[in-house]
Design an enzyme around this catalytic site. Structure first.
Site, short mmCIF file in Angstrom:
data_model
loop_
_atom_site.label_atom_id
_atom_site.label_comp_id
_atom_site.label_asym_id
_atom_site.label_seq_id
_atom_site.Cartn_x
_atom_site.Cartn_y
_atom_site.Cartn_z
N ASP A 139 12.04 3.82 -43.40
CA ASP A 139 11.18 3.58 -44.70
C ASP A 139 11.79 4.49 -45.90
OD1 ASP A 139 9.19 2.81 -46.30
OD2 ASP A 139 7.66 4.37 -45.32
N VAL B 21 11.51 8.10 -44.29
CA VAL B 21 10.88 8.08 -42.86
C VAL B 21 11.73 7.43 -42.04
CG1 VAL B 21 8.77 7.97 -41.53
CG2 VAL B 21 8.57 8.62 -44.13
N ASP C 297 7.79 -1.70 -48.82
CA ASP C 297 6.95 -1.08 -48.11
C ASP C 297 5.58 -1.52 -48.14
OD1 ASP C 297 7.02 -0.98 -50.82
OD2 ASP C 297 5.91 1.22 -50.73
N THR D 27 -9.15 27.79 -62.99
CA THR D 27 -8.55 26.69 -63.47
C THR D 27 -7.94 26.03 -62.34
OG1 THR D 27 -8.20 27.80 -65.65
CG2 THR D 27 -6.71 25.90 -65.12
#
Length: 255
Positions: free
Chosen positions: A6, A13, A110, A185
Site C-alpha cells: 500500500d 505499508v 487506496d 500553547t
C-alpha cells in the site's frame, strides 16, 4: 502467500497475507528518489525479518499506489526480488465493487482497496475512514456500491501548515493531550488538532448518515487513527489491515 504493498504519500505499508489473514505488516517511508534496487533491498529485508522467503512462499503480488512517480520503481523492485509481475490496482482491475462515481478512474487505489477490505468483514452500509497524509471518508451503500466520499487535510498536514506560518510554534509534536482545554500553547495546539479531528469525524458521520437515511457501520484505518478514534463519540471500529486485506482480495479476483 500474497505480498501486498500500500503506497501512500508519506508511508509504504508492506504486508503478507494468506486469505483474509494479514500475517505481518511493516511501514517504510515513501521516497521518490529511491531506486528499484533500494526498494528491492528494503522489501526483501522486511520479508526475511519475518522469516518469509520471497521465492517459493509467495504466490502473488498486489499493489495499490496513490504516488504515480514511484509505481514503476516499486513494480520493478517487486519483480527483482520475486520474478513475478505485480498487479497494480487501477482501471481494468476487477474489484467486486460497483463504483458509482462520475469518473471511476479518478478514485484512488487506496480508497478502493480499503472499501473492498471493509466490505468483506463489516456489514453495509459502510463509512470507511483512512487517516494518513489526507483524511478520507468513503461510503459503501447498503447494496455494496462505492458511492463516493470526502477528502480533507490530514492532521500532520494541518499541524505543519499551522507551525510553518508561526515561528513561535516550531517543534510541536502531535501527542494525545491530557485535557481538552490546554493550559499552554503546546497543549492548546495538540488538543485543537486531535480533538478537532475527532469532533469533525463525529460531525461528518452525522451528515453522511443523514444523507443515507440510515445508520452505517464506521471503520477507521491509517497511521493516525489510533490517536483520534478513542476521542470520537460514535462507535468506530479500528482496523489497521483494511487496505492490505482489500489488496489481497482484489488480487484473488484477478487471478
Amino acid at each position: 502467500m500474497i505480498l501486498a504493498v500500500d503506497v501512500g504519500n508519506t508511508n509504504i505499508v508492506l504486508g503478507a497475507m494468506e486469505g483474509k489473514e494479514v500475517l505481518f505488516t511493516e511501514r517504510l517511508s515513501t521516497d521518490r528518489s529511491k531506486t528499484e534496487l533500494e526498494y528491492a533491498i528494503l522489501f526483501r529485508t522486511a520479508l526475511e525479518l519475518h522469516g518469509r522467503q520471497v521465492v517459493g512462499q509467495s504466490t502473488g503480488r498486489s499493489s495499490g499506489s496513490v504516488v504515480p512517480q514511484v509505481n514503476r520503481m516499486l513494480a520493478a523492485a517487486i519483480r527483482k526480488i520475486s520474478g513475478v509481475r505485480a498487479r497494480i490496482v487501477g482501471p481494468g482491475i476487477r474489484t467486486g465493487l460497483n463504483i458509482r462515481m462520475d469518473d471511476p478512474t479518478e478514485v484512488g487505489a487506496d480508497l478502493i482497496a480499503g472499501a473492498v477490505g471493509a466490505a468483506a468483514v463489516y456489514p453495509c452500509p459502510l463509512i470507511v475512514i483512512d487517516m494518513g497524509t489526507a483524511t478520507t471518508l468513503t461510503v459503501v451503500d447498503a447494496n455494496g456500491d462505492f458511492t463516493g466520499g470526502m477528502i480533507l487535510p490530514g492532521m500532520l498536514v494541518s499541524l505543519q501548515s499551522l507551525i510553518s506560518e508561526a515561528a513561535m510554534l516550531q517543534g510541536i509534536s502531535l501527542e494525545v493531550p491530557k485535557r481538552v482545554v490546554g493550559r499552554n500553547t503546546t497543549e492548546a495546539i495538540r488538543s485543537g488538532i486531535l480533538n478537532g479531528q475527532a469532533a469533525m469525524m463525529d460531525g461528518l458521520i452525522d451528515r453522511i448518515t443523514a444523507e443515507l437515511g440510515t445508520d452505517a457501520t464506521v471503520v477507521a484505518t491509517g497511521g493516525l487513527a489510533k490517536a483520534v478514534i478513542p476521542n470520537c463519540r460514535h462507535e468506530i471500529h479500528q482496523d489497521d489491515d483494511l487496505v492490505l486485506r482489500g489488496l489481497g482480495l482484489i488480487y484473488e479476483k484477478n487471478r
